[in-house]
Motif scaffolding. Structure first.
Motif, mmCIF file in Angstrom:
data_model
loop_
_atom_site.group_PDB
_atom_site.id
_atom_site.type_symbol
_atom_site.label_atom_id
_atom_site.label_comp_id
_atom_site.label_asym_id
_atom_site.label_seq_id
_atom_site.Cartn_x
_atom_site.Cartn_y
_atom_site.Cartn_z
ATOM 1 N N LEU A 195 -12.753 21.868 90.661
ATOM 2 C CA LEU A 195 -13.859 21.938 91.633
ATOM 3 C C LEU A 195 -14.672 23.219 91.443
ATOM 4 O O LEU A 195 -15.897 23.199 91.531
ATOM 5 C CB LEU A 195 -13.307 21.860 93.062
ATOM 6 N N ARG A 196 -13.984 24.334 91.149
ATOM 7 C CA ARG A 196 -14.725 25.585 90.915
ATOM 8 C C ARG A 196 -15.621 25.446 89.680
ATOM 9 O O ARG A 196 -16.750 25.938 89.658
ATOM 10 C CB ARG A 196 -13.770 26.780 90.759
ATOM 11 N N GLY A 204 -2.100 21.940 93.312
ATOM 12 C CA GLY A 204 -3.127 21.847 94.360
ATOM 13 C C GLY A 204 -3.565 20.417 94.616
ATOM 14 O O GLY A 204 -4.545 20.182 95.326
ATOM 15 N N PHE A 205 -2.895 19.475 94.043
ATOM 16 C CA PHE A 205 -3.136 18.047 94.263
ATOM 17 C C PHE A 205 -1.790 17.354 94.180
ATOM 18 O O PHE A 205 -1.026 17.648 93.266
ATOM 19 C CB PHE A 205 -4.081 17.482 93.194
ATOM 20 N N MET A 233 -15.522 24.210 100.394
ATOM 21 C CA MET A 233 -14.568 25.174 99.825
ATOM 22 C C MET A 233 -14.786 26.562 100.423
ATOM 23 O O MET A 233 -13.824 27.242 100.765
ATOM 24 C CB MET A 233 -14.719 25.225 98.302
ATOM 25 N N ARG A 240 -3.095 16.932 98.269
ATOM 26 C CA ARG A 240 -3.144 17.837 99.413
ATOM 27 C C ARG A 240 -3.123 17.085 100.737
ATOM 28 O O ARG A 240 -3.135 17.709 101.804
ATOM 29 C CB ARG A 240 -4.421 18.658 99.329
ATOM 30 N N ARG A 298 -12.137 35.088 93.518
ATOM 31 C CA ARG A 298 -12.612 33.826 94.080
ATOM 32 C C ARG A 298 -13.383 34.057 95.370
ATOM 33 O O ARG A 298 -12.981 34.882 96.190
ATOM 34 C CB ARG A 298 -11.413 32.905 94.357
ATOM 35 N N VAL A 313 -11.604 14.137 95.050
ATOM 36 C CA VAL A 313 -10.521 14.681 94.217
ATOM 37 C C VAL A 313 -9.711 13.562 93.552
ATOM 38 O O VAL A 313 -9.264 13.710 92.418
ATOM 39 C CB VAL A 313 -9.594 15.657 94.983
ATOM 40 N N THR A 368 -6.870 20.857 90.817
ATOM 41 C CA THR A 368 -8.128 20.362 91.389
ATOM 42 C C THR A 368 -9.004 21.529 91.856
ATOM 43 O O THR A 368 -10.224 21.442 91.796
ATOM 44 C CB THR A 368 -7.867 19.386 92.555
ATOM 45 N N GLY A 369 -8.376 22.633 92.280
ATOM 46 C CA GLY A 369 -9.162 23.815 92.662
ATOM 47 C C GLY A 369 -9.967 24.327 91.473
ATOM 48 O O GLY A 369 -11.169 24.589 91.582
ATOM 49 N N GLN A 404 -11.979 24.565 103.936
ATOM 50 C CA GLN A 404 -11.537 23.208 104.305
ATOM 51 C C GLN A 404 -11.293 22.370 103.063
ATOM 52 O O GLN A 404 -11.596 22.802 101.951
ATOM 53 C CB GLN A 404 -12.605 22.556 105.187
ATOM 54 N N LEU A 405 -10.773 21.164 103.277
ATOM 55 C CA LEU A 405 -10.469 20.307 102.131
ATOM 56 C C LEU A 405 -11.657 19.428 101.773
ATOM 57 O O LEU A 405 -12.315 18.848 102.641
ATOM 58 C CB LEU A 405 -9.261 19.415 102.428
ATOM 59 N N VAL A 406 -11.893 19.327 100.479
ATOM 60 C CA VAL A 406 -12.904 18.423 99.940
ATOM 61 C C VAL A 406 -12.411 16.986 100.184
ATOM 62 O O VAL A 406 -11.203 16.753 100.303
ATOM 63 C CB VAL A 406 -13.053 18.731 98.431
ATOM 64 N N ARG A 445 -7.631 28.210 105.329
ATOM 65 C CA ARG A 445 -6.915 27.463 104.276
ATOM 66 C C ARG A 445 -5.445 27.269 104.662
ATOM 67 O O ARG A 445 -4.855 26.225 104.375
ATOM 68 C CB ARG A 445 -7.055 28.204 102.931
ATOM 69 N N GLN A 461 -4.004 11.256 99.466
ATOM 70 C CA GLN A 461 -4.066 11.612 98.031
ATOM 71 C C GLN A 461 -2.738 11.294 97.345
ATOM 72 O O GLN A 461 -2.713 10.838 96.200
ATOM 73 C CB GLN A 461 -4.408 13.094 97.860
ATOM 74 N N ASP A 498 -13.470 32.279 97.919
ATOM 75 C CA ASP A 498 -12.732 31.911 99.139
ATOM 76 C C ASP A 498 -11.492 32.768 99.365
ATOM 77 O O ASP A 498 -10.717 32.506 100.269
ATOM 78 C CB ASP A 498 -12.360 30.409 99.116
HETATM 79 P P1 AMP Z 1 -7.067 25.941 95.289
HETATM 80 O O1 AMP Z 1 -7.613 26.567 94.054
HETATM 81 O O2 AMP Z 1 -6.027 24.906 94.990
HETATM 82 O O3 AMP Z 1 -6.613 26.948 96.314
HETATM 83 O O4 AMP Z 1 -8.297 25.141 95.956
HETATM 84 C C1 AMP Z 1 -9.461 25.811 96.409
HETATM 85 C C2 AMP Z 1 -10.254 24.908 97.347
HETATM 86 O O5 AMP Z 1 -10.652 23.727 96.637
HETATM 87 C C3 AMP Z 1 -9.479 24.376 98.547
HETATM 88 O O6 AMP Z 1 -9.491 25.297 99.636
HETATM 89 C C4 AMP Z 1 -10.247 23.103 98.865
HETATM 90 O O7 AMP Z 1 -11.482 23.367 99.504
HETATM 91 C C5 AMP Z 1 -10.571 22.579 97.476
HETATM 92 N N1 AMP Z 1 -9.485 21.705 96.943
HETATM 93 C C6 AMP Z 1 -8.694 21.925 95.855
HETATM 94 N N2 AMP Z 1 -7.836 20.927 95.649
HETATM 95 C C7 AMP Z 1 -8.081 20.021 96.634
HETATM 96 C C8 AMP Z 1 -7.521 18.766 96.992
HETATM 97 N N3 AMP Z 1 -6.512 18.222 96.280
HETATM 98 N N4 AMP Z 1 -8.031 18.121 98.073
HETATM 99 C C9 AMP Z 1 -9.036 18.634 98.794
HETATM 100 N N5 AMP Z 1 -9.610 19.824 98.535
HETATM 101 C C10 AMP Z 1 -9.143 20.515 97.460
#
Ligand code: AMP
Length: 215
Positions: A35-36, A85-86, A53, A88, A161, A64, A31-32, A57-59, A172, A92, A163
């Protein structure tokens, strides 16, 4: 076979997922990454997600869950998926269970790649990837064989990235402990949780994961 890789940011979920795909004929759903891609394309979801992001914080769960629900309807996921990453949050995880039932599938494994917090900040702030093929590297732990050239595709362009900075990493990690760690007892109760030691060398972690998936 469908599995969830759990673990803190920087724990190696994405790296390990990529190593397991071919051997087990699975696709990685991060999911990361999704979202990117949404942020980069400037889509309405991307516009909503970007600030959240960047703040570490979490979306929202709704966003997602909808992304994953839609993605699971694509035929390449039929043979099996590595969720990276899902989920989270517990909400979910419950939504994932319900949608898998609806789609006639099930979760076979939830595996925690366990790494203590003190190792994660250095891991995260040093990582970068090839802009062309996505191969992952690290300033200290996994440098390209030839400095500035991707081992896999020869590209000379790399990205970091937004973040992956020290300040956001702490946020995170807080989000992980508060919102994602409760998934460990959730999957333990279902009898599908395994734990691997994510502090080992990358290849050793892969072998530990392969042993669980092949059992
Ligand atoms: P990641 O690449 O998995 O570290 O995700 C990067 C960022 O995307 C996280 O810090 C969240 O802001 C957002 N994100 C990714 N996956 C999720 C998820 N399953 N639920 C909520 N936010 C997510």
């Amino acid at each position: 076979m469908n599995l969830v890789l759990l673990g803190p940011p920087g724990g190696g979920k994405g790296t390990q997922a990529k190593r397991l795909l071919e051997k087990f004929g699975l696709v990685q759903l991060s999911t990361g990454d999704m979202l990117r891609a949404a942020v980069a394309s400037g889509s309405p979801i991307g516009k909503k997600a970007k600030a959240v992001m960047d703040a570490g914080q979490l979306v929202s769960d709704d966003i997602v869950i909808a992304i994953i629900d839609e993605r699971l309807d694509q035929p390449d996921t039929k043979n099996g998926v590595i969720f990276d990453g899902f989920p989270r949050t517990v909400a979910q995880a419950e939504a994932l269970d319900a949608m898998l039932v609806r789609k006639g599938r099930k979760l076979d494994h939830a595996i925690e790649v366990r790494v203590p917090d003190q190792l994660l900040i250095e891991r995260i702030t040093g990582r970068f990837s090839c802009a062309k093929c996505g191969a992952g590297y690290h300033d200290k732990f996994q440098k390209p064989k030839v400095a500035g050239v991707c081992d896999s595709c020869g590209s000379k362009e790399f990205i970091r990235r937004a973040d992956d900075n020290a300040e956001t990493v702490t946020k995170r990690l807080d989000a992980y402990h508060a919102q994602t760690a409760p998934l460990l007892p959730y999957y333990e109760k279902k009898g599908i949780l395994n734990v691997v030691d994510g502090t080992q060398e990358i290849g050793q972690v892969t072998r530990a994961l392969e042993a669980i998936l092949s059992a």
